[in-house]
Design a protein around this motif. Sequence first.
Motif, PDB file in Angstrom:
ATOM      1  N   UNK A  76      29.464  39.584   7.201  1.00 37.74           N
ATOM      2  CA  UNK A  76      28.964  40.046   7.101  1.00 37.74           C
ATOM      3  C   UNK A  76      27.510  41.125   7.397  1.00 37.74           C
ATOM      4  N   UNK A  77      26.599  39.593   6.943  1.00 35.70           N
ATOM      5  CA  UNK A  77      25.287  39.371   6.943  1.00 35.70           C
ATOM      6  C   UNK A  77      24.541  39.648   8.513  1.00 35.70           C
ATOM      7  N   UNK A  78      25.386  38.745   9.350  1.00 35.46           N
ATOM      8  CA  UNK A  78      25.251  39.276  10.421  1.00 35.46           C
ATOM      9  C   UNK A  78      25.299  40.538  11.511  1.00 35.46           C
ATOM     10  N   UNK A  79      26.735  40.840  11.423  1.00 34.48           N
ATOM     11  CA  UNK A  79      27.028  42.293  11.771  1.00 34.48           C
ATOM     12  C   UNK A  79      26.219  43.154  11.307  1.00 34.48           C
ATOM     13  N   UNK A  80      24.970  43.495  10.034  1.00 37.31           N
ATOM     14  CA  UNK A  80      24.322  44.242   9.589  1.00 37.31           C
ATOM     15  C   UNK A  80      22.849  44.007  10.610  1.00 37.31           C
ATOM     16  N   UNK A  81      22.902  42.664  10.217  1.00 43.13           N
ATOM     17  CA  UNK A  81      21.356  42.415  10.727  1.00 43.13           C
ATOM     18  C   UNK A  81      21.313  42.717  12.306  1.00 43.13           C
ATOM     19  N   UNK A  82      22.101  42.783  13.371  1.00 44.73           N
ATOM     20  CA  UNK A  82      22.084  43.363  14.604  1.00 44.73           C
ATOM     21  C   UNK A  82      22.874  44.317  14.836  1.00 44.73           C
ATOM     22  N   UNK A  83      23.108  45.081  13.656  1.00 40.08           N
ATOM     23  CA  UNK A  83      23.247  46.656  13.227  1.00 40.08           C
ATOM     24  C   UNK A  83      24.485  46.474  14.973  1.00 40.08           C
ATOM     25  N   UNK A  84      25.242  46.005  14.443  1.00 38.82           N
ATOM     26  CA  UNK A  84      26.500  45.690  15.244  1.00 38.82           C
ATOM     27  C   UNK A  84      27.505  47.180  14.977  1.00 38.82           C
ATOM     28  N   UNK A  85      27.982  47.120  16.655  1.00 42.31           N
ATOM     29  CA  UNK A  85      28.513  48.358  16.329  1.00 42.31           C
ATOM     30  C   UNK A  85      30.222  48.320  16.095  1.00 42.31           C
ATOM     31  N   UNK A  86      30.323  46.893  16.178  1.00 39.24           N
ATOM     32  CA  UNK A  86      32.117  46.979  15.653  1.00 39.24           C
ATOM     33  C   UNK A  86      32.248  45.047  15.988  1.00 39.24           C
ATOM     34  N   UNK A  87      33.226  44.877  14.161  1.00 37.64           N
ATOM     35  CA  UNK A  87      33.452  43.210  14.287  1.00 37.64           C
ATOM     36  C   UNK A  87      35.054  43.502  14.719  1.00 37.64           C
ATOM     37  N   UNK A  88      35.345  42.282  15.673  1.00 40.59           N
ATOM     38  CA  UNK A  88      36.317  41.794  15.806  1.00 40.59           C
ATOM     39  C   UNK A  88      36.616  40.553  15.464  1.00 40.59           C
ATOM     40  N   UNK A  89      37.964  40.801  14.206  1.00 39.11           N
ATOM     41  CA  UNK A  89      38.600  39.489  14.307  1.00 39.11           C
ATOM     42  C   UNK A  89      39.658  39.500  13.622  1.00 39.11           C
ATOM     43  N   UNK A  90      40.165  37.822  13.743  1.00 43.71           N
ATOM     44  CA  UNK A  90      41.321  37.288  13.569  1.00 43.71           C
ATOM     45  C   UNK A  90      42.073  37.793  12.011  1.00 43.71           C
ATOM     46  N   UNK A 129      45.994  40.815  15.350  1.00 44.22           N
ATOM     47  CA  UNK A 129      47.185  39.764  14.908  1.00 44.22           C
ATOM     48  C   UNK A 129      47.348  38.624  15.749  1.00 44.22           C
ATOM     49  N   UNK A 130      47.405  37.703  16.235  1.00 42.01           N
ATOM     50  CA  UNK A 130      48.047  36.546  17.506  1.00 42.01           C
ATOM     51  C   UNK A 130      49.707  37.028  17.628  1.00 42.01           C
ATOM     52  N   UNK A 131      50.027  37.951  18.557  1.00 45.31           N
ATOM     53  CA  UNK A 131      50.769  38.096  18.677  1.00 45.31           C
ATOM     54  C   UNK A 131      52.546  36.971  18.477  1.00 45.31           C
ATOM     55  N   UNK A 170      50.426  45.163  15.088  1.00 47.69           N
ATOM     56  CA  UNK A 170      49.664  45.628  16.469  1.00 47.69           C
ATOM     57  C   UNK A 170      47.981  45.366  15.754  1.00 47.69           C
ATOM     58  N   UNK A 171      47.211  45.190  16.617  1.00 43.87           N
ATOM     59  CA  UNK A 171      45.815  45.363  16.031  1.00 43.87           C
ATOM     60  C   UNK A 171      45.184  46.973  15.329  1.00 43.87           C
ATOM     61  N   UNK A 172      44.694  46.221  14.069  1.00 40.33           N
ATOM     62  CA  UNK A 172      44.306  47.307  13.445  1.00 40.33           C
ATOM     63  C   UNK A 172      43.205  47.930  13.258  1.00 40.33           C
ATOM     64  N   UNK A 173      42.841  49.288  13.104  1.00 40.71           N
ATOM     65  CA  UNK A 173      41.074  49.672  13.372  1.00 40.71           C
ATOM     66  C   UNK A 173      40.787  50.222  11.864  1.00 40.71           C
TER      67      UNK A 173
END
Lengths: 168, 168
Positions: free
Chosen positions: A118-132, A163-165, B157-160
Amino acid sequence: MEGEKTMRKESRIVVAVDESEESMHALSWCLSNFTAKNDNSTNTTLVLLYVKPPPPVYSSFDAAGYLFSTDVIGAMEEYGKELVHSVMERAEAVYRNSVTDVNIEKKVGSGDAKDVICHTVEKLGADTLVMGSHGYGFFKRTLLGSVSDYCAKNVKCPVVIVKHPKQN
Amino acid sequence: MEGEKTMRKESRIVVAVDESEESMHALSWCLSNFTAKNDNSTNTTLVLLYVKPPPPVYSSFDAAGYLFSTDVIGAMEEYGKELVHSVMERAEAVYRNSVTDVNIEKKVGSGDAKDVICHTVEKLGADTLVMGSHGYGFFKRTLLGSVSDYCAKNVKCPVVIVKHPKQN
């Protein structure tokens, strides 16, 4: 051409990677869905973020009353470094095989995964976060799913939970 | 050309829409990030899904002991229809203004939003679900955030999860 470059919109996507296959699948999904269709109007940077657990505060004795030798502590720290290396290598294999023209940055954080992400996303002003969707890390140092839950609630930008298929 | 068309990959994105500005922002985000960069190799269909609350089972008397007249029941049902119309019109305004070449389908479900959304995503074999982060619907008929939480956990499926910029 220089002029064109300055006109391009900057887009920064943070992809949280860990030892899981799921996070590699999330990276792969991101490359296919966000960047493969890049029409040159956007300059996309993918920030691969790996979070190591915080340096442990070793008690002199473990639960069974044995003293940890400095050898053991050293070996654990070495293992941690190898883990970072191994995760980033696997990530490299994923994006090397993709056909996208995208900038890659790698970041390694240390601490509680959910806070660091969360801190990194905010610091970088990221447009999107993608994660498992699942637990973050080999040691299952957090409860199943809690990192993605927490991040989805707390970051300000859109969050993609992949999610992993195999779990389908 | 016919041959080319059959070669295109089919992609189906479900966007859950409701009365909130946030869900319109989610739709707009989706159009910008998934479809604007469409390189003609993918045939993308956006399924706009609105879920109405289930038809109420009216007790003869309300809490204060008043009998609901059929006029009141009729007016409530009419209001529900107008709500669907109004949400879909707002959604149309969002995608009409986008520059994307995308197929749009509209679906209206009825029932518990979280169940209907998950069921629809599964039934359509959707590739991605896009939704706002907050309560689903004007009547706040579910707890804050619980619909997106539930869907993120339960669809395959992936959720945004997209947040409204005003909340930032």
